[in-house]
Design an enzyme around this catalytic site. Sequence first.
Site, short mmCIF file in Angstrom:
data_model
loop_
_atom_site.label_atom_id
_atom_site.label_comp_id
_atom_site.label_asym_id
_atom_site.label_seq_id
_atom_site.Cartn_x
_atom_site.Cartn_y
_atom_site.Cartn_z
N SER A 25 0.99 -1.16 -0.18
CA SER A 25 -0.12 0.03 -0.03
C SER A 25 0.87 1.22 0.07
O SER A 25 1.46 1.32 -0.98
CB SER A 25 -1.03 -0.05 1.11
N ASP B 229 -9.28 -5.43 -4.56
CA ASP B 229 -8.76 -4.13 -4.23
C ASP B 229 -10.00 -3.10 -5.03
O ASP B 229 -10.68 -3.64 -5.98
CB ASP B 229 -7.29 -3.62 -4.96
N HIS C 32 -7.37 -6.14 -0.06
CA HIS C 32 -6.29 -5.14 0.21
C HIS C 32 -5.62 -5.39 1.43
O HIS C 32 -4.40 -5.05 1.53
CB HIS C 32 -6.87 -3.56 0.34
#
Length: 293
Positions: free
Chosen positions: A153, A236, A268
Amino acid sequence: MSDWKSMSKDELELQYSPSRWSPRMSADDVIRAHVSALKSGTERARSVTQTLMDVPYGEAEGEKLDVYLPSSSSPDVPLVIYFHGGYWQFLSKDESGFLAVPLVQKGAVVVAVGYSIAPKGDMDLMVSQVRRSVVSVIQQYSHISGLYLCGHSAGAHLAAMVLSTDWTQYDVSPKIKGAFLVSGIYDLQPILSTYVNEPLKMTEEVALRNSPSRFLSQLKVSSASCDITVAVAQNDSPEFRKQSEEYYKALESAGLKVSFEDVSETDHFSIIEQLVDENYLLTKLLLKMIGKS
């Protein structure tokens, strides 16, 4: 899919709220479960590996590393540096050793990097810190067989910025052999008007100078021989998926060694949490990348 510039603020906030896209549980629950998974994974890693905690790489309070070491040192030890996620404002190195066990068991060294998250640190500082952390690691571990980066991320963004560093300013040349970029953000402009930017306080100028998508020519100079994997979760958000797809295509067009992994049945958070498992697809790919499969 429509361009982010034509999205309302609400739609952009939704697109850049990864917790609202997990099919497993509610947004609040998925974040709680994520923190819990990272903490328990890190506790396990600390109990079964040799560790060096809070090793300074700079003067500032947040500039510290945790090092996870294999029990026996062989001459060909790969070193994996991990940059944590948390939107540059959450999490720390203290929950970032979870991925160490399968790697250390195969003879790798794992380094979890701390950096000054917002509001204490701003984007320019964080990018400078992760670059300096890499310089410090190479100076401390000159005997390694290869240096590899892994980021999730916000950490994938920071890893991509490291790949795009002009190392002449640092009097070193790290020769990063591989990079594992998981569910990252490579163009910061879309988040400027969202809640994500509230503690970061980025201007457009700051966002542009810290967007890896704008530094492909520098990456090509600095990391030409680096083996890059861009990975994204099936669940995602469309914008997050687009960020990874577009960065991958740009790297490929620039002639870099890059592969794309669209990881099924992950969101995610689970896409990175599962690195605790040696049989997980991304763990196997990471072990293969570092020559320890």
